[in-house]
Scaffold this active site. Sequence first.
Site, PDB file in Angstrom:
ATOM      1  N   GLU B 204      51.874  18.914  10.121  1.00  0.00           N
ATOM      2  CA  GLU B 204      51.439  19.164   8.743  1.00  0.00           C
ATOM      3  C   GLU B 204      51.018  20.608   8.504  1.00  0.00           C
ATOM      4  OE1 GLU B 204      50.462  16.523  10.503  1.00  0.00           O
ATOM      5  OE2 GLU B 204      51.172  14.798   9.360  1.00  0.00           O
ATOM      6  N   HIS B 273      42.363   6.496   8.111  1.00  0.00           N
ATOM      7  CA  HIS B 273      43.500   6.370   7.202  1.00  0.00           C
ATOM      8  C   HIS B 273      43.078   5.916   5.809  1.00  0.00           C
ATOM      9  CE1 HIS B 273      45.627   6.524  11.012  1.00  0.00           C
ATOM     10  NE2 HIS B 273      46.745   6.745  10.352  1.00  0.00           N
TER      11      HIS B 273
END
Lengths: 363, 470
Positions: B204, B273
């Site tokens: 990322e 998450h």
Amino acid sequence: MAVAARKTKAPAQSKAAAKGATKSNPAKSGADKPLSNMPVFSKEEELHAYHEMLLIRRFEEKAGQMYGMGLIGGFCHLYIGQEAVVVGMQMAAKEGDKVITGYRDHGHMLACGMESRGVMAELTGRRGGLSKGKGGSMHMFSREKHFYGGHGIVGAQVSLGTGLAFANWYRNDNTVSLTYFGDGAANQGQVYESFNMAQLWKLPVVFIIENNRYAMGTAVSRASAQTDFSKRGLSFGIPGEQVDGMDVRAVRDAAERAIEHARTGKGPYILEMQTYRYRGHSMSDPAKYRSKDEVQRMREEHDPIEQVRGRLTRDFKLGEDELKAIDAKVREVVNDAAEFATHDPEPDVSELWTDITLEKARA
Amino acid sequence: MPIDILMPALSPTMEEGKLAKWLKKEGDAIKSGDIIAEIETDKATMEVEAVDEGILAKILIADGTENVAVNTPIAVIATDGEDVKAAANGAAAPKPAPAAEKPAEPEAKAETPVADAPAVSAPATVPAQAKSYDASSEFPAGAEIVHMTIRDALRDAMAEEMRRDGDVFVMGEEVAEYQGAYKVTQGLLQEFGPKRVIDTPITEHGFAGIGVGAALTGLKPIVEFMTFNFAMQAIDQIINSAAKTLYMSGGQMGCSIVFRGPNGAAARVAAQHSHDYTAWYSNVPGLKVVIPYSASDAKGLLKSAIRDPNPIIFLENEILYGRSFDVPKGDDFLIPIGKAKVVRPGTDVTIVSFGIGMTYALGAAEALAKEGIEAEVIDLRTIRPMDIETVIASVQKTNRCVAVEEGFPQSGVTAEIGMRIMEAAFDYLDAPVARVTGKDVPMPYAANLEKLALPNIGEVIAAVKAVCYR
């Protein structure tokens, strides 16, 4: 070419070779028969390199002086000693090639042709600065000169520079990205993420690692498990070479190979420029982590500007008057920039609230 | 005893699916590990493996049946020595088995519910779609209306903008060949090819930086994060490079880029998450932060975001992806960034929320209406720049306000809303502004604890009653 890292013509870092550059006298007068395979410059090229490097040197000296006078604030990282790197690279680049670097960026901006007045006025935080006084030493840009900053987060410019190369690839415009970073940034994780994608997608980028031997105050050997930075792309299959970054001819020679590689669709290339900064990391750094002798030796034996100056007088028989004329011209430009940057007003207070977001897309 | 094969849950958020195809027929012998059927979820088609052995006595749910609820018996297996016919005849009518913990993804293993197992809480459920939601006032007159999921609306928005502008491309993990981890980029690779729909490695930080670098040259990347949790790896590039460069360059270097992906809690995916980053990004000058609730807003806002010359944080929600709403057809349907929307007019109290928080706000408003409290519900849609004027105008009318979000309370978006109302409309307030937020704890995994950690309609109703002194 083979993927293995080349270690050629790079004497500056090793003690054994420390005296090499000035004594080896590689290029004979007229350059018709060089004694070594050291690339040779024409007189015009030597003069160009001399002028460009001297401009950076004098500009940085002036900036240091103005910092001492309180005209420049915050951080100010000087490029003195490393001039041959960006000047040699720019001599191999062509119009449209993009440049990006970290925070030691004044030299890159001048080498890209950005106005010294605008750079100096940015250092003093004035409205005539390239970023209207809102960026400072570490943050200047020029779309016109294809200079993309000027970045203050160590290593961030490597991903950004890979993105510039991505844009070149996307537009298929035959330009390359010259992405500069230091030996300190070379240990950042995103550098390797970028190496991976650059090679995976064969992006036209040259990664120029300016190894000035100290990441702030930490010597390369204390921070890096692999101190041969030309090998840092090996696991991705990115070729690399070590270059004597104090010799502008070696820099341009390697730059031509690297840029050709990138421009012809073969993907990224790594150049480890073995160089040296004479000053501290920033203005407030007393540089106690190295000996005065070490600095002195580099200045006396490897100075990139003195090398060219020596060749100009020795090989091209340039007279003292001619050199002095160049020096005077450079001083004039730098003094004019300093004068401008001292007297230019600060930004209008309304500038506080501008340039935060754009209302409409640029045309 | 014959064994029921139950409809398995194949993802954290799956509640129902389509029984696409039986690969075994009645009378077939089944061994553990055999692939017996294919089940289509909104994300993918998955194979179902047998756990138990025996003879497939009866198929209860036929090929092609849609909307089969999780835990519905779909077939019966007669175990060794059992009479197949008797097992088939004794099969229960297909109705969902008692609530049990959903099998973990992704390996679908049909299990027999254990009758005397300790009670397990049903997972937190996001309120069903509010019936009163109607976005049509913003639709172009005469436009053809299609009912579509948020997932498809987002996909269409990207496809339309990519057709319109060759500088727009999408990059991220699994966006191309896999068709999107949440199927949001489905079909884009086929239409636009690998140069404009780019699968990245799982890096990322690096690919966000590459996107920003490309944007500085004038390209218009859409960078998909599989979830915004993973964008934490990239947040330096988002904030230090994308958000600040325009200012640092004195206005020279714009950065037209969209960072998008699901944000906040899905279901049972625990603390790493489930984070809602709305407040984080809304803190940064130079960014715009957009968070749609409905499909038409998702489409109209994403199209505006792609055309916007600034870096945009576009926060989606996994649970909402599958929700369907009316969306007008047409390439020029845009919803402006920075405009809140009164989605339900009311007189007694203002409920402000955004994104999935709207499900609680609207659910509460419908319930409150039955008790005679008419809530005006405002969907902020954009968090930065925040259209506080719309909120203030409402509060000046209702004199009471409850702000709702799934994020954490401290320095949250609702904290900002409360402060802004106090600054601009203190004298109009008949009660202190109240807020309903996610609890100030990392998201737990256990079903009962997760349910407690998230807001619910009851909390919104209680807050409204408190500010109404009812």
